[in-house]
Design a protein around this motif. Structure first.
Motif, PDB file in Angstrom:
ATOM      1  N   VAL A  32       0.838  -1.205   0.000  1.00  0.00           N
ATOM      2  CA  VAL A  32       0.000   0.000   0.000  1.00  0.00           C
ATOM      3  C   VAL A  32       0.875   1.258   0.000  1.00  0.00           C
ATOM      4  N   ALA A  33       1.967   1.240   0.746  1.00  0.00           N
ATOM      5  CA  ALA A  33       2.895   2.385   0.746  1.00  0.00           C
ATOM      6  C   ALA A  33       3.507   2.583  -0.640  1.00  0.00           C
ATOM      7  N   ASN A  34       3.880   1.500  -1.307  1.00  0.00           N
ATOM      8  CA  ASN A  34       4.430   1.615  -2.662  1.00  0.00           C
ATOM      9  C   ASN A  34       3.390   2.169  -3.630  1.00  0.00           C
ATOM     10  N   VAL A  35       2.157   1.687  -3.515  1.00  0.00           N
ATOM     11  CA  VAL A  35       1.091   2.230  -4.355  1.00  0.00           C
ATOM     12  C   VAL A  35       0.937   3.724  -4.084  1.00  0.00           C
ATOM     13  N   GLY A  36       0.933   4.101  -2.812  1.00  0.00           N
ATOM     14  CA  GLY A  36       0.805   5.513  -2.454  1.00  0.00           C
ATOM     15  C   GLY A  36       1.918   6.369  -3.023  1.00  0.00           C
ATOM     16  N   SER A  37       3.140   5.859  -2.979  1.00  0.00           N
ATOM     17  CA  SER A  37       4.258   6.642  -3.528  1.00  0.00           C
ATOM     18  C   SER A  37       4.135   6.787  -5.041  1.00  0.00           C
ATOM     19  N   LEU A  38       3.619   5.769  -5.716  1.00  0.00           N
ATOM     20  CA  LEU A  38       3.420   5.866  -7.172  1.00  0.00           C
ATOM     21  C   LEU A  38       2.280   6.817  -7.517  1.00  0.00           C
ATOM     22  N   VAL A  39       1.233   6.815  -6.703  1.00  0.00           N
ATOM     23  CA  VAL A  39       0.140   7.772  -6.909  1.00  0.00           C
ATOM     24  C   VAL A  39       0.683   9.194  -6.806  1.00  0.00           C
ATOM     25  N   GLU A  40       1.477   9.453  -5.787  1.00  0.00           N
ATOM     26  CA  GLU A  40       2.047  10.799  -5.621  1.00  0.00           C
ATOM     27  C   GLU A  40       2.986  11.156  -6.770  1.00  0.00           C
ATOM     28  N   LYS A  41       3.804  10.202  -7.204  1.00  0.00           N
ATOM     29  CA  LYS A  41       4.718  10.447  -8.333  1.00  0.00           C
ATOM     30  C   LYS A  41       3.917  10.750  -9.603  1.00  0.00           C
ATOM     31  N   ALA A  42       2.885   9.963  -9.855  1.00  0.00           N
ATOM     32  CA  ALA A  42       2.055  10.200 -11.041  1.00  0.00           C
ATOM     33  C   ALA A  42       1.429  11.592 -10.985  1.00  0.00           C
ATOM     34  N   ARG A  43       0.915  11.962  -9.828  1.00  0.00           N
ATOM     35  CA  ARG A  43       0.314  13.296  -9.698  1.00  0.00           C
ATOM     36  C   ARG A  43       1.336  14.395  -9.952  1.00  0.00           C
ATOM     37  N   ARG A  44       2.537  14.241  -9.385  1.00  0.00           N
ATOM     38  CA  ARG A  44       3.591  15.246  -9.602  1.00  0.00           C
ATOM     39  C   ARG A  44       3.929  15.379 -11.084  1.00  0.00           C
ATOM     40  N   GLU A  45       3.929  14.247 -11.781  1.00  0.00           N
ATOM     41  CA  GLU A  45       4.297  14.236 -13.196  1.00  0.00           C
ATOM     42  C   GLU A  45       3.094  14.456 -14.118  1.00  0.00           C
ATOM     43  N   GLN A  46       1.943  14.760 -13.539  1.00  0.00           N
ATOM     44  CA  GLN A  46       0.703  14.993 -14.285  1.00  0.00           C
ATOM     45  C   GLN A  46       0.316  13.799 -15.158  1.00  0.00           C
ATOM     46  N   VAL A  47       0.537  12.610 -14.601  1.00  0.00           N
ATOM     47  CA  VAL A  47       0.133  11.358 -15.241  1.00  0.00           C
ATOM     48  C   VAL A  47      -1.218  10.980 -14.646  1.00  0.00           C
ATOM     49  N   PRO A  70      -7.472   3.196   3.617  1.00  0.00           N
ATOM     50  CA  PRO A  70      -7.464   4.567   4.135  1.00  0.00           C
ATOM     51  C   PRO A  70      -6.177   5.344   3.870  1.00  0.00           C
ATOM     52  N   GLU A  71      -5.074   4.659   3.608  1.00  0.00           N
ATOM     53  CA  GLU A  71      -3.821   5.354   3.305  1.00  0.00           C
ATOM     54  C   GLU A  71      -3.848   6.018   1.938  1.00  0.00           C
ATOM     55  N   LEU A  72      -4.778   5.615   1.104  1.00  0.00           N
ATOM     56  CA  LEU A  72      -4.870   6.119  -0.270  1.00  0.00           C
ATOM     57  C   LEU A  72      -6.119   6.971  -0.418  1.00  0.00           C
ATOM     58  N   LYS A  73      -5.969   8.086  -1.076  1.00  0.00           N
ATOM     59  CA  LYS A  73      -7.088   9.013  -1.264  1.00  0.00           C
ATOM     60  C   LYS A  73      -7.222   9.370  -2.739  1.00  0.00           C
ATOM     61  N   PRO A  74      -8.179   8.752  -3.439  1.00  0.00           N
ATOM     62  CA  PRO A  74      -8.396   9.163  -4.823  1.00  0.00           C
ATOM     63  C   PRO A  74      -8.717  10.656  -4.902  1.00  0.00           C
ATOM     64  N   VAL A 107       0.492   1.434 -16.285  1.00  0.00           N
ATOM     65  CA  VAL A 107       1.358   0.968 -15.207  1.00  0.00           C
ATOM     66  C   VAL A 107       0.384   0.456 -14.150  1.00  0.00           C
ATOM     67  N   VAL A 108       0.450  -0.859 -13.867  1.00  0.00           N
ATOM     68  CA  VAL A 108      -0.579  -1.520 -13.071  1.00  0.00           C
ATOM     69  C   VAL A 108      -0.063  -1.888 -11.690  1.00  0.00           C
ATOM     70  N   VAL A 109      -0.884  -1.568 -10.672  1.00  0.00           N
ATOM     71  CA  VAL A 109      -0.621  -1.906  -9.273  1.00  0.00           C
ATOM     72  C   VAL A 109      -1.930  -2.379  -8.656  1.00  0.00           C
ATOM     73  N   GLY A 110      -1.843  -3.089  -7.505  1.00  0.00           N
ATOM     74  CA  GLY A 110      -3.082  -3.400  -6.804  1.00  0.00           C
ATOM     75  C   GLY A 110      -3.176  -4.791  -6.245  1.00  0.00           C
ATOM     76  N   ALA A 111      -4.410  -5.289  -6.194  1.00  0.00           N
ATOM     77  CA  ALA A 111      -4.710  -6.581  -5.595  1.00  0.00           C
ATOM     78  C   ALA A 111      -5.925  -7.179  -6.319  1.00  0.00           C
ATOM     79  N   GLU A 112      -6.078  -8.352  -6.227  1.00  0.00           N
ATOM     80  CA  GLU A 112      -5.306  -9.513  -5.890  1.00  0.00           C
ATOM     81  C   GLU A 112      -4.460  -9.922  -7.084  1.00  0.00           C
ATOM     82  N   THR A 113      -3.208 -10.224  -6.819  1.00  0.00           N
ATOM     83  CA  THR A 113      -2.271 -10.605  -7.872  1.00  0.00           C
ATOM     84  C   THR A 113      -2.833 -11.689  -8.771  1.00  0.00           C
ATOM     85  N   ASP A 114      -3.319 -12.762  -8.155  1.00  0.00           N
ATOM     86  CA  ASP A 114      -3.724 -13.948  -8.902  1.00  0.00           C
ATOM     87  C   ASP A 114      -5.169 -13.907  -9.381  1.00  0.00           C
TER      88      ASP A 114
END
Length: 186
Positions: A32-47, A70-74, A107-114
């Motif tokens: 979840v922390a990695n997803v959050g960091s990618l969300v922030e990076k995407a926002r910074r880069e206007q992706v 709750p750690e993630l806020k769309p 660029v795909v992140v999330g759950a459930e892997t399988d």
């Protein structure tokens, strides 16, 4: 390199990072922390960040289990696609959303892997998208009681086979969070 014409943009696709999906999942907090960091990076880069939210009899719409972790806020302007099947494209507005954003690479992140992550990767790829899996930003719960391998092995295997996925005119691959480049193919 997508086969989708006039779709040069990349989007971060966040699949089912919901309370009831990631509760008890393998390395939940790290993922979840990695997803959050990618969300922030995407926002910074206007992706564009596109959120996918599953509902069914286990994830009842409006329930706590159904809510995004709750750690993630769309963001208010970020599309949220509701789905009822594993593949995020099946019977949803995802294709319309991505087309409107000119997106041909995911660029795909999330759950459930399988389940939903794997189904969505294949769904994207067969529809002509380039699809990059972030290897340390997806997770799964333990399904060993039903004969599945342990979640760490499910995740490792998915990362391995997606790293070598190929098809004419499309790219795939697996990268770590620190190596995500929203500007081009993996």
């Amino acid at each position: 390199m997508t086969t989708l014409e006039n779709r040069p943009n990349t989007a971060l696709l966040v699949v089912d990072v919901q309370n009831g999906v990631v509760e008890g999942a393998h390395e939940r907090d790290t993922v979840v922390a990695n997803v959050g960091s990618l969300v922030e990076k995407a926002r910074r880069e206007q992706v564009p960040v596109v959120w996918v939210q599953h509902s069914d009899h286990h994830l009842v719409r409006g329930s706590d289990a159904w809510r995004i972790a709750p750690e993630l806020k769309p963001g208010d302007a970020e599309p949220l696609v509701e789905k009822s099947y594993g593949d995020s494209f099946e019977d949803t507005t995802l294709e319309t959303v991505l087309s409107g954003l000119g997106v041909g690479r995911l660029v795909v992140v999330g759950a459930e892997t399988d389940a939903c992550v794997r189904s969505t990767l294949h769904g994207a790829f067969t529809r002509g998208y380039d699809a990059t899996l972030v290897g340390d930003a997806h997770t799964a719960g333990d399904k060993t009681a039903w004969g599945a391998p342990p979640p760490d092995q499910v995740i490792a295997h998915t990362n391995l086979y997606w790293a070598y996925q190929t098809a004419p005119g499309r790219t795939a691959g697996t990268v770590d969070t620190r190596d995500v480049d929203f500007g081009g193919a993996s």
